[in-house]
Design a protein around this motif. Structure first.
Motif, PDB file in Angstrom:
ATOM      1  N   ALA A  37       0.852  -1.192   0.000  1.00 42.34           N
ATOM      2  CA  ALA A  37       0.000   0.000   0.000  1.00 42.34           C
ATOM      3  C   ALA A  37       0.887   1.241   0.000  1.00 42.34           C
ATOM      4  O   ALA A  37       1.970   1.240   0.590  1.00 42.34           O
ATOM      5  CB  ALA A  37      -0.905   0.019   1.229  1.00 42.34           C
ATOM      6  N   CYS A  38       0.406   2.286  -0.677  1.00 42.21           N
ATOM      7  CA  CYS A  38       1.189   3.518  -0.740  1.00 42.21           C
ATOM      8  C   CYS A  38       0.255   4.723  -0.802  1.00 42.21           C
ATOM      9  O   CYS A  38      -0.668   4.762  -1.622  1.00 42.21           O
ATOM     10  CB  CYS A  38       2.098   3.511  -1.965  1.00 42.21           C
ATOM     11  SG  CYS A  38       3.185   4.954  -2.045  1.00 42.21           S
ATOM     12  N   ILE A  39       0.513   5.662   0.090  1.00 42.62           N
ATOM     13  CA  ILE A  39      -0.196   6.933   0.068  1.00 42.62           C
ATOM     14  C   ILE A  39       0.800   7.966  -0.440  1.00 42.62           C
ATOM     15  O   ILE A  39       1.871   8.138   0.136  1.00 42.62           O
ATOM     16  CB  ILE A  39      -0.690   7.333   1.467  1.00 42.62           C
ATOM     17  CG1 ILE A  39      -1.586   6.246   2.044  1.00 42.62           C
ATOM     18  CG2 ILE A  39      -1.435   8.665   1.407  1.00 42.62           C
ATOM     19  CD1 ILE A  39      -1.926   6.454   3.513  1.00 42.62           C
ATOM     20  N   GLY A  40       0.449   8.628  -1.508  1.00 40.09           N
ATOM     21  CA  GLY A  40       1.351   9.599  -2.110  1.00 40.09           C
ATOM     22  C   GLY A  40       1.372  10.921  -1.359  1.00 40.09           C
ATOM     23  O   GLY A  40       0.574  11.166  -0.456  1.00 40.09           O
ATOM     24  N   ALA A  41       2.278  11.780  -1.745  1.00 39.51           N
ATOM     25  CA  ALA A  41       2.425  13.084  -1.104  1.00 39.51           C
ATOM     26  C   ALA A  41       1.194  13.959  -1.308  1.00 39.51           C
ATOM     27  O   ALA A  41       0.890  14.810  -0.479  1.00 39.51           O
ATOM     28  CB  ALA A  41       3.674  13.775  -1.637  1.00 39.51           C
ATOM     29  N   VAL A  48      -3.146   0.294  -3.998  1.00 35.15           N
ATOM     30  CA  VAL A  48      -3.057  -1.078  -3.510  1.00 35.15           C
ATOM     31  C   VAL A  48      -2.919  -2.045  -4.672  1.00 35.15           C
ATOM     32  O   VAL A  48      -3.344  -1.767  -5.787  1.00 35.15           O
ATOM     33  CB  VAL A  48      -4.288  -1.468  -2.652  1.00 35.15           C
ATOM     34  CG1 VAL A  48      -4.355  -0.648  -1.379  1.00 35.15           C
ATOM     35  CG2 VAL A  48      -5.577  -1.326  -3.445  1.00 35.15           C
ATOM     36  N   LYS A  49      -2.331  -3.190  -4.382  1.00 31.88           N
ATOM     37  CA  LYS A  49      -2.125  -4.229  -5.387  1.00 31.88           C
ATOM     38  C   LYS A  49      -3.376  -5.097  -5.506  1.00 31.88           C
ATOM     39  O   LYS A  49      -4.035  -5.386  -4.507  1.00 31.88           O
ATOM     40  CB  LYS A  49      -0.928  -5.085  -4.981  1.00 31.88           C
ATOM     41  CG  LYS A  49      -0.515  -6.116  -6.004  1.00 31.88           C
ATOM     42  CD  LYS A  49       0.809  -6.747  -5.585  1.00 31.88           C
ATOM     43  CE  LYS A  49       1.295  -7.770  -6.583  1.00 31.88           C
ATOM     44  NZ  LYS A  49       1.488  -7.248  -7.918  1.00 31.88           N
ATOM     45  N   THR A  50      -3.682  -5.518  -6.721  1.00 31.62           N
ATOM     46  CA  THR A  50      -4.726  -6.520  -6.951  1.00 31.62           C
ATOM     47  C   THR A  50      -4.052  -7.773  -7.498  1.00 31.62           C
ATOM     48  O   THR A  50      -2.858  -7.759  -7.793  1.00 31.62           O
ATOM     49  CB  THR A  50      -5.798  -6.025  -7.948  1.00 31.62           C
ATOM     50  OG1 THR A  50      -5.202  -5.889  -9.245  1.00 31.62           O
ATOM     51  CG2 THR A  50      -6.392  -4.695  -7.512  1.00 31.62           C
ATOM     52  N   ASP A  51      -4.811  -8.836  -7.653  1.00 36.22           N
ATOM     53  CA  ASP A  51      -4.210 -10.089  -8.101  1.00 36.22           C
ATOM     54  C   ASP A  51      -3.905 -10.128  -9.592  1.00 36.22           C
ATOM     55  O   ASP A  51      -3.170 -10.996 -10.050  1.00 36.22           O
ATOM     56  CB  ASP A  51      -5.070 -11.283  -7.700  1.00 36.22           C
ATOM     57  CG  ASP A  51      -6.434 -11.284  -8.359  1.00 36.22           C
ATOM     58  OD1 ASP A  51      -6.821 -10.275  -8.980  1.00 36.22           O
ATOM     59  OD2 ASP A  51      -7.139 -12.301  -8.247  1.00 36.22           O
ATOM     60  N   TRP A  75      -2.232  -2.483 -10.073  1.00 37.50           N
ATOM     61  CA  TRP A  75      -2.481  -1.644  -8.899  1.00 37.50           C
ATOM     62  C   TRP A  75      -3.604  -0.663  -9.196  1.00 37.50           C
ATOM     63  O   TRP A  75      -3.750  -0.204 -10.331  1.00 37.50           O
ATOM     64  CB  TRP A  75      -1.227  -0.850  -8.538  1.00 37.50           C
ATOM     65  CG  TRP A  75      -0.159  -1.654  -7.874  1.00 37.50           C
ATOM     66  CD1 TRP A  75       0.588  -2.647  -8.446  1.00 37.50           C
ATOM     67  CD2 TRP A  75       0.287  -1.548  -6.530  1.00 37.50           C
ATOM     68  NE1 TRP A  75       1.473  -3.150  -7.527  1.00 37.50           N
ATOM     69  CE2 TRP A  75       1.311  -2.489  -6.337  1.00 37.50           C
ATOM     70  CE3 TRP A  75      -0.070  -0.731  -5.460  1.00 37.50           C
ATOM     71  CZ2 TRP A  75       1.976  -2.644  -5.128  1.00 37.50           C
ATOM     72  CZ3 TRP A  75       0.594  -0.877  -4.258  1.00 37.50           C
ATOM     73  CH2 TRP A  75       1.602  -1.830  -4.098  1.00 37.50           C
ATOM     74  N   ILE A  76      -4.396  -0.337  -8.165  1.00 36.20           N
ATOM     75  CA  ILE A  76      -5.420   0.695  -8.307  1.00 36.20           C
ATOM     76  C   ILE A  76      -5.235   1.742  -7.213  1.00 36.20           C
ATOM     77  O   ILE A  76      -4.662   1.461  -6.155  1.00 36.20           O
ATOM     78  CB  ILE A  76      -6.866   0.142  -8.271  1.00 36.20           C
ATOM     79  CG1 ILE A  76      -7.172  -0.511  -6.927  1.00 36.20           C
ATOM     80  CG2 ILE A  76      -7.109  -0.806  -9.431  1.00 36.20           C
ATOM     81  CD1 ILE A  76      -8.655  -0.804  -6.728  1.00 36.20           C
ATOM     82  N   HIS A  77      -5.727   2.925  -7.477  1.00 35.45           N
ATOM     83  CA  HIS A  77      -5.675   4.038  -6.531  1.00 35.45           C
ATOM     84  C   HIS A  77      -7.104   4.285  -6.052  1.00 35.45           C
ATOM     85  O   HIS A  77      -7.989   4.603  -6.854  1.00 35.45           O
ATOM     86  CB  HIS A  77      -5.106   5.281  -7.218  1.00 35.45           C
ATOM     87  CG  HIS A  77      -4.910   6.438  -6.310  1.00 35.45           C
ATOM     88  ND1 HIS A  77      -3.858   6.524  -5.434  1.00 35.45           N
ATOM     89  CD2 HIS A  77      -5.641   7.564  -6.134  1.00 35.45           C
ATOM     90  CE1 HIS A  77      -3.940   7.650  -4.758  1.00 35.45           C
ATOM     91  NE2 HIS A  77      -5.011   8.302  -5.173  1.00 35.45           N
TER      92      HIS A  77
END
Length: 115
Positions: A37-41, A48-51, A75-77
């Motif tokens: 998971a990643c939250i940008g600036a 998040v990653k999907t399969d 990945w989707i945001h």
């Protein structure tokens, strides 16, 4: 949902670690050194990653999120103002996908995840 709430959820996953690999206030959550998971600036949402690319596209088509900028097409945001339960679910799924890709030795060293 807020950045703080997402960070609180991610912190509950066994072995999850927070880092800022690029500087500039990015929250990158990793397990076994792999990001889930990643939250940008800009703080507009969480990636998040999907399969698969197909699953990501289905979620995009359903309006759950958009293609995650700078990430692979699997990945989707998801926007912070999206459905809280869906976001919580997607964080867990992303964690599980990344964790399952770790070596068996590393997987076995982590406590089981409680649902």
């Amino acid at each position: 949902m807020s950045r703080e709430t997402i960070n609180t959820i991610c912190a509950t996953f066994p072995g999850a670690e927070l880092s800022d690999p690029w500087g500039g206030e990015h929250d990158a959550w990793k397990v076994g050194g792999k990001m889930f998971a990643c939250i940008g600036a800009a703080k507009t949402g969480v990636s998040v990653k999907t399969d698969s690319i197909e699953t990501a596209q289905m979620l995009i088509d359903a309006g759950v999120g958009v293609k995650a900028p700078y990430f692979h097409r699997s990945w989707i945001h998801i926007p912070l103002d999206g459905d809280a339960e869906e976001l919580r679910h997607r964080l867990g799924v992303s964690y599980d996908i990344v964790r399952s890709g770790l070596t068996k030795k590393l997987q076995n060293s982590l406590p089981p995840r409680s649902e």
